[in-house]
Design an enzyme around this catalytic site. Structure first.
Site, mmCIF file in Angstrom:
data_model
loop_
_atom_site.group_PDB
_atom_site.id
_atom_site.type_symbol
_atom_site.label_atom_id
_atom_site.label_comp_id
_atom_site.label_asym_id
_atom_site.label_seq_id
_atom_site.Cartn_x
_atom_site.Cartn_y
_atom_site.Cartn_z
ATOM 1 N N LYS A 10 -37.269 10.028 30.150
ATOM 2 C CA LYS A 10 -38.052 8.803 29.961
ATOM 3 C C LYS A 10 -37.427 7.718 30.827
ATOM 4 O O LYS A 10 -36.437 7.096 30.447
ATOM 5 C CB LYS A 10 -38.066 8.358 28.502
ATOM 6 C CG LYS A 10 -39.089 7.251 28.238
ATOM 7 C CD LYS A 10 -38.696 6.348 27.102
ATOM 8 C CE LYS A 10 -37.647 5.340 27.473
ATOM 9 N NZ LYS A 10 -38.058 4.367 28.512
ATOM 10 N N GLU A 50 -23.864 5.894 28.252
ATOM 11 C CA GLU A 50 -23.263 5.050 29.289
ATOM 12 C C GLU A 50 -23.880 3.676 29.105
ATOM 13 O O GLU A 50 -25.039 3.443 29.452
ATOM 14 C CB GLU A 50 -23.546 5.627 30.677
ATOM 15 C CG GLU A 50 -22.639 5.056 31.755
ATOM 16 C CD GLU A 50 -23.239 3.846 32.434
ATOM 17 O OE1 GLU A 50 -22.825 2.716 32.056
ATOM 18 O OE2 GLU A 50 -24.102 4.003 33.303
ATOM 19 N N CYS A 79 -23.991 -1.789 36.039
ATOM 20 C CA CYS A 79 -23.032 -1.833 34.930
ATOM 21 C C CYS A 79 -21.601 -1.884 35.449
ATOM 22 O O CYS A 79 -20.696 -2.337 34.748
ATOM 23 C CB CYS A 79 -23.228 -0.634 34.017
ATOM 24 S SG CYS A 79 -23.110 0.960 34.861
ATOM 25 N N GLU A 103 -22.650 -9.542 29.910
ATOM 26 C CA GLU A 103 -22.871 -8.870 31.186
ATOM 27 C C GLU A 103 -23.876 -9.686 31.991
ATOM 28 O O GLU A 103 -24.987 -9.959 31.523
ATOM 29 C CB GLU A 103 -23.390 -7.456 30.940
ATOM 30 C CG GLU A 103 -23.440 -6.588 32.172
ATOM 31 C CD GLU A 103 -23.759 -5.137 31.830
ATOM 32 O OE1 GLU A 103 -23.411 -4.261 32.635
ATOM 33 O OE2 GLU A 103 -24.360 -4.880 30.767
#
Length: 492
Positions: free
Chosen positions: A189, A265, A299, A396
């Site tokens: 997906k 992750e 990331c 982040e």
């Protein structure tokens, strides 16, 4: 006006050749509801395509296809699986120009970054084509001498793979390649922002010889309910997810109901540490890679720059000069060095982060204001003297923003670097190898770039600690994530 009349002239392939339907059991089909999802070009804000919107029933069909194809694929000789994966690698390299342009078109990243992603993504197929024939077991004698101990690695079963928009090719192949190498089948997906790459690659896998049902691809705007339904299907035995920590926590709760093996992750908040003895020019080069690769939407992107007080003036001036001189424009324009962010929401969020830090006394050295043009553009920005309580330090960033603060001692910077719930990657620059290794060992991160701004490699174990995830992707570790270890006690 037709789609192609609105299509950017810089693109050298016909977008109408890219599939836009669900890929289930080797067939292209519309979703059960007939609904479609618009795909937006971040460089212009224009709709470039519409893909099928999968329902829960479509997702169940995809799981059924993967389950039915499972026994045959698991029984396929490792050498045959290896050859198919190798062919996937070769086809990706043959079509690297088209794939790079497609990635740039739907993601917004520069062509240089897109070419780098295609090479990186393809390499997972080459690496795991070699690992497929090396999933070796063990045999030993029990200490008592009563029996032999045989250990085998068997395919874990049907895997649900959920990938983000920032690396639409690499995040998929980093999961699909080891799954197939181990003998698993899967349902992918991809993110709704960047589905075209996933569908283009699905067609490529079929051409390479991947049997029907082994890889299924579905896009949906009902991500939560669709993924939840698959995770509660007893035929699904693996979840591999790349995305935010917030969503990862929710999926772990879902997976707990049926005790599904999870590889996660998740988010990062990478510190980039520059000691007073560092080679400043090398640190600047590393910073440009660690911060500006993919426009900061990674990331692994350097988020918090900790620069020793003795060198902060030199480092900040050089970094601001380099970032301020970058050409901002459409990702697929060859002159562009920094493309748009993914969407309006991301654009507004990073603008708020910069404004909040500036409101706490941080100083803008370059950039910092939204660019008034079509598309979603934020200029490369350097902001100095950021306080420890600023949101830009705690969250982040996922954008082209470098937030700098100073330190004076090794202990101080290690404490600051570790003061986060995240632990994906850290960067350290110093000429003192003993210091570099000492600090690297104490940093709470799954990966460290020591005098390097780029660490990702299919041959290396990628993953984090704390709330940055569970498990590892790449290396030999990656194939083990899709394997169950079976022990057989035998006497002969």
């Amino acid at each position: 006006m037709t789609l192609m009349e609105k299509f950017p002239p810089q693109i050298g392939f016909d977008l109408r050749l890219v599939p836009t339907d669900l890929f289930i059991n080797g067939k292209w089909r519309s979703g059960a509801t007939g609904k479609r999802l618009d795909v937006i070009d971040p460089s212009t804000g224009s709709v470039i395509a519409a893909v099928a919107d999968a329902s829960i029933d479509d997702a169940v069909d995809a799981v059924s296809a993967a389950h039915a194809a499972g026994p045959s694929w698991a029984a396929t000789a490792p050498r045959r699986r290896s050859e198919i994966l190798r062919r996937c690698f070769e086809l990706m390299i043959e079509r690297k120009e088209m794939l790079a342009e497609l990635i740039s078109l739907e993601n917004g990243k520069t062509l240089a970054d897109a070419h780098g992603e295609v090479a990186y993504a393809a390499e997972f197929f080459r690496w795991f084509s070699e690992e497929a024939v090396r999933l070796n077991g063990e045999i030993s004698t029990a200490p008592s001498g009563a029996n032999k101990i045989i250990v085998q690695h068997q395919p874990i079963g049907v895997a649900v793979l959920v990938t983000p928009w920032n690396f639409p090719a690499a995040m998929a192949t980093r999961k699909i390649a080891p799954a197939l190498a181990a003998g698993c089948t899967c349902v992918l997906k991809p993110a709704t922002e960047t589905p075209l790459t996933a569908y283009a690659l699905a067609a490529l896998y079929a051409e390479a010889g991947v049997p029907d049902g082994v890889v299924n691809v579905i896009t949906t705007q009902q991500s939560g309910p669709v993924v939840s339904r698959m995770l509660h299907d007893p035929r699904v035995r693996k979840l591999s997810f790349t995305g935010s920590t917030e969503v990862g926590r929710k999926l772990l709760h879902e997976a707990a109901d049926t005790v599904i093996s999870c590889s996660m992750e998740l988010g990062g908040n990478a510190p980039f540490i520059v000691f007073d003895d560092a080679d400043i020019d090398a640190a600047i080069e590393g910073a440009m890679v660690a911060k500006m690769r993919n426009g900061g939407e990674a990331c692994t992107a350097a988020n918090r720059f900790y620069v020793h007080a003795d060198v902060v003036d030199e480092f900040s001036a050089k970094l601001a000069a380099r970032m301020g001189a970058m050409t901002v424009g459409a990702g697929y324009d060859k002159a562009t060095q920094c493309g748009p962010v993914i969407n309006r929401k991301a654009l507004e969020r990073i603008g708020d982060l910069v404004a909040e830090a500036a409101g706490r006394g941080a100083k803008l050295l370059t950039g910092g204001k939204l660019l008034e043009r079509d598309g979603y553009y934020f200029p490369p920005t350097v902001i100095r003297d950021v306080t420890a309580d600023a949101r830009i330090v705690r969250e982040e960033i996922f954008g082209p923003i470098a937030a700098l603060t100073t330190f004076t001692s090794e202990e101080e910077v290690i404490a600051a670097a570790n003061d986060t719930e995240y632990g994906l990657i850290s960067y350290v620059y110093t000429r003192d190898l003993a210091r570099g290794l000492r600090v690297s060992e104490r940093l709470e991160a799954g990966m460290v770039g020591l005098n390097r701004g780029l660490v990702s490699d299919p041959a290396a174990p990628f993953g984090g600690v704390k709330q940055s995830g569970l498990g590892r992707e790449g290396a030999h570790h990656g194939i083990l994530e899709f394997s169950e270890t079976k022990y057989i006690a035998v006497t002969w």
